[in-house]
Design a protein around this motif. Structure first.
Motif, mmCIF file in Angstrom:
data_model
loop_
_atom_site.group_PDB
_atom_site.id
_atom_site.type_symbol
_atom_site.label_atom_id
_atom_site.label_comp_id
_atom_site.label_asym_id
_atom_site.label_seq_id
_atom_site.Cartn_x
_atom_site.Cartn_y
_atom_site.Cartn_z
ATOM 1 N N ALA A 192 33.742 13.253 43.075
ATOM 2 C CA ALA A 192 35.053 12.600 42.968
ATOM 3 C C ALA A 192 35.157 11.516 44.038
ATOM 4 C CB ALA A 192 36.165 13.620 43.107
ATOM 5 N N VAL A 193 34.482 10.394 43.809
ATOM 6 C CA VAL A 193 34.348 9.359 44.831
ATOM 7 C C VAL A 193 35.687 8.728 45.195
ATOM 8 C CG1 VAL A 193 31.947 8.814 44.297
ATOM 9 C CG2 VAL A 193 33.765 7.670 43.032
ATOM 10 N N LYS A 194 36.663 8.775 44.278
ATOM 11 C CA LYS A 194 37.971 8.187 44.589
ATOM 12 C C LYS A 194 38.680 8.962 45.696
ATOM 13 C CE LYS A 194 39.535 8.618 40.400
ATOM 14 N NZ LYS A 194 40.434 8.546 39.226
ATOM 15 N N ARG A 195 38.232 10.190 45.964
ATOM 16 C CA ARG A 195 38.831 10.998 47.026
ATOM 17 C C ARG A 195 38.218 10.695 48.389
ATOM 18 N NH1 ARG A 195 40.551 16.805 45.280
ATOM 19 N NH2 ARG A 195 41.205 16.504 43.130
ATOM 20 N N GLY A 196 37.087 10.001 48.391
ATOM 21 C CA GLY A 196 36.405 9.719 49.645
ATOM 22 C C GLY A 196 34.916 10.000 49.531
ATOM 23 N N GLN A 197 34.266 10.121 50.652
ATOM 24 C CA GLN A 197 32.818 10.323 50.672
ATOM 25 C C GLN A 197 32.446 11.650 50.024
ATOM 26 O OE1 GLN A 197 31.130 10.174 54.586
ATOM 27 N NE2 GLN A 197 29.020 10.257 53.867
ATOM 28 N N CYS A 198 31.373 11.640 49.247
ATOM 29 C CA CYS A 198 30.860 12.848 48.598
ATOM 30 C C CYS A 198 29.466 13.172 49.135
ATOM 31 C CB CYS A 198 30.772 12.661 47.080
ATOM 32 S SG CYS A 198 32.355 12.336 46.278
ATOM 33 N N VAL A 199 29.096 14.430 49.039
ATOM 34 C CA VAL A 199 27.745 14.798 49.457
ATOM 35 C C VAL A 199 26.742 14.229 48.453
ATOM 36 C CG1 VAL A 199 28.536 16.904 50.577
ATOM 37 C CG2 VAL A 199 27.740 17.007 48.213
ATOM 38 N N PRO A 200 25.508 13.932 48.870
ATOM 39 C CA PRO A 200 24.513 13.402 47.939
ATOM 40 C C PRO A 200 24.097 14.449 46.915
ATOM 41 C CG PRO A 200 23.507 13.882 50.057
ATOM 42 C CD PRO A 200 24.982 14.056 50.248
ATOM 43 N N GLU A 201 23.558 13.977 45.795
ATOM 44 C CA GLU A 201 23.121 14.897 44.751
ATOM 45 C C GLU A 201 22.021 15.826 45.251
ATOM 46 O OE1 GLU A 201 22.331 12.971 41.025
ATOM 47 O OE2 GLU A 201 24.136 11.728 41.166
ATOM 48 N N SER A 202 21.237 15.375 46.214
ATOM 49 C CA SER A 202 20.198 16.237 46.774
ATOM 50 C C SER A 202 20.808 17.478 47.415
ATOM 51 C CB SER A 202 19.369 15.470 47.807
ATOM 52 O OG SER A 202 20.195 14.993 48.866
ATOM 53 N N ALA A 203 21.999 17.330 48.001
ATOM 54 C CA ALA A 203 22.676 18.474 48.617
ATOM 55 C C ALA A 203 23.123 19.478 47.563
ATOM 56 C CB ALA A 203 23.869 18.008 49.436
ATOM 57 N N ILE A 204 23.509 18.978 46.371
ATOM 58 C CA ILE A 204 23.885 19.893 45.290
ATOM 59 C C ILE A 204 22.673 20.734 44.896
ATOM 60 C CG2 ILE A 204 24.792 20.056 42.943
ATOM 61 C CD1 ILE A 204 26.215 17.392 43.400
ATOM 62 N N GLY A 205 21.498 20.113 44.883
ATOM 63 C CA GLY A 205 20.283 20.854 44.603
ATOM 64 C C GLY A 205 20.013 21.926 45.636
ATOM 65 N N GLU A 206 20.260 21.610 46.902
ATOM 66 C CA GLU A 206 20.045 22.593 47.970
ATOM 67 C C GLU A 206 21.036 23.748 47.842
ATOM 68 O OE1 GLU A 206 20.421 20.238 51.461
ATOM 69 O OE2 GLU A 206 18.568 19.124 51.100
ATOM 70 N N LEU A 207 22.272 23.434 47.458
ATOM 71 C CA LEU A 207 23.272 24.483 47.268
ATOM 72 C C LEU A 207 22.906 25.367 46.076
ATOM 73 C CD1 LEU A 207 26.465 22.330 47.898
ATOM 74 C CD2 LEU A 207 25.663 24.199 49.348
#
Length: 284
Positions: A192-207
């Protein structure tokens, strides 16, 4: 079968009481609704008592997290609310909310905004005070036109002039705690980039590698190309995809059931959960 897995009540920063929320969910034709107030389970009892026949309640919470300086939210479904480790972390976050909100009010006053703590506390009522309550006060004062307009660098967005950081969980620890309480973990509106900075997609993979069950894809703050990208990422990572309104009552423009979760995904969430079970309505 219509399923909305992300809503808020007056137990945190929504404008519907828990009882009003479940009644409104039934009136909107939903079959399943999740109550996911910020860092609290305070609305469960009222929502359960008022649950209309034909509507099923999924208990949950939206946990405040931070990874490498970036705020994010983790939806926790069907966990045991009495499990001590997760309960202790929720309490730490809640205890930090009042001093944090007071500090933001102080910053706004330094910016010559005639806001008062008494008004913010009045807007929050018995709920867990947060930025949306401060944003509502700014709307009342005519400083901004809408609540969303307050979440900019000029005002309350992360890193904004009046922003104050709060106690937040490491998301890897949040996943561990949710799982330890028998729950299911879904990353809320991850891009949700309109809310501000987002974590990278690589971090979603780590999660995902750490046990994340799913990602919220269909959400008002995700453009269609973002949803397509997230569905592809979810397929690659082997995680579930959900959809939901992120309903806050009149505080936001989203409507109950505006986006929904596939029934098969819902059934898989229920299958994975061991901490609690969905509550069928009994005509309350």
């Amino acid at each position: 079968m219509r399923i909305d897995l992300h809503t808020h009540s007056t137990a945190s920063d929504g404008t519907d009481t828990p009882a009003e929320l479940v009644r409104n969910a039934a009136a909107q034709g939903l079959d399943v609704v999740a109550l996911t107030d910020h860092d609290t389970v305070g609305g469960y009892e009222e929502a359960t008592k008022a649950l209309p026949s034909g509507l099923t309640l999924v208990t949950g919470a939206e946990l405040s997290c931070r990874l490498n300086g970036v705020s994010l939210h983790m939806l926790a479904y069907l966990f045991d609310p009495a499990e001590p480790e997760l309960a202790r972390e929720r309490e730490l976050v809640r205890d930090d909310r009042v001093p944090r909100a007071r500090a933001m009010v102080a910053k706004l006053r330094e910016l010559d905004v005639p806001i008062t703590w008494e008004r913010v506390a009045g807007i929050a009522g018995d709920g867990s005070v947060g930025r949306p309550h401060i944003a509502t006060a700014l709307v009342e004062l005519g400083v901004v036109e809408t609540v969303s307009d307050a979440f900019t660098q000029d005002w309350l967005a992360d890193g904004g002039r009046a922003h104050v950081e709060k106690h937040e969980l490491d998301p890897f620890e949040a996943i561990r705690l949710i799982k330890g309480a028998g729950g299911v973990a879904v990353f809320a509106h991850p891009l949700a980039v309109k809310r501000g900075q987002c974590v990278p997609e690589s971090a979603i993979g780590e999660l995902a590698a750490a046990g994340l069950d799913g990602i919220e894809v269909d959400h008002m703050d995700h453009a269609e190309d973002t949803r397509v990208r997230l569905r592809g990422l979810a397929a690659e990572l082997g995680v579930l995809t959900t959809g939901s309104s992120d309903y806050h009552g009149s505080r936001k423009t989203c409507r109950l059931g505006e986006y929904t979760t596939d029934p098969e995904v819902y059934r898989e969430i229920v299958r994975r959960a061991t901490g609690a079970f969905p509550v069928p309505g009994a005509g309350g």
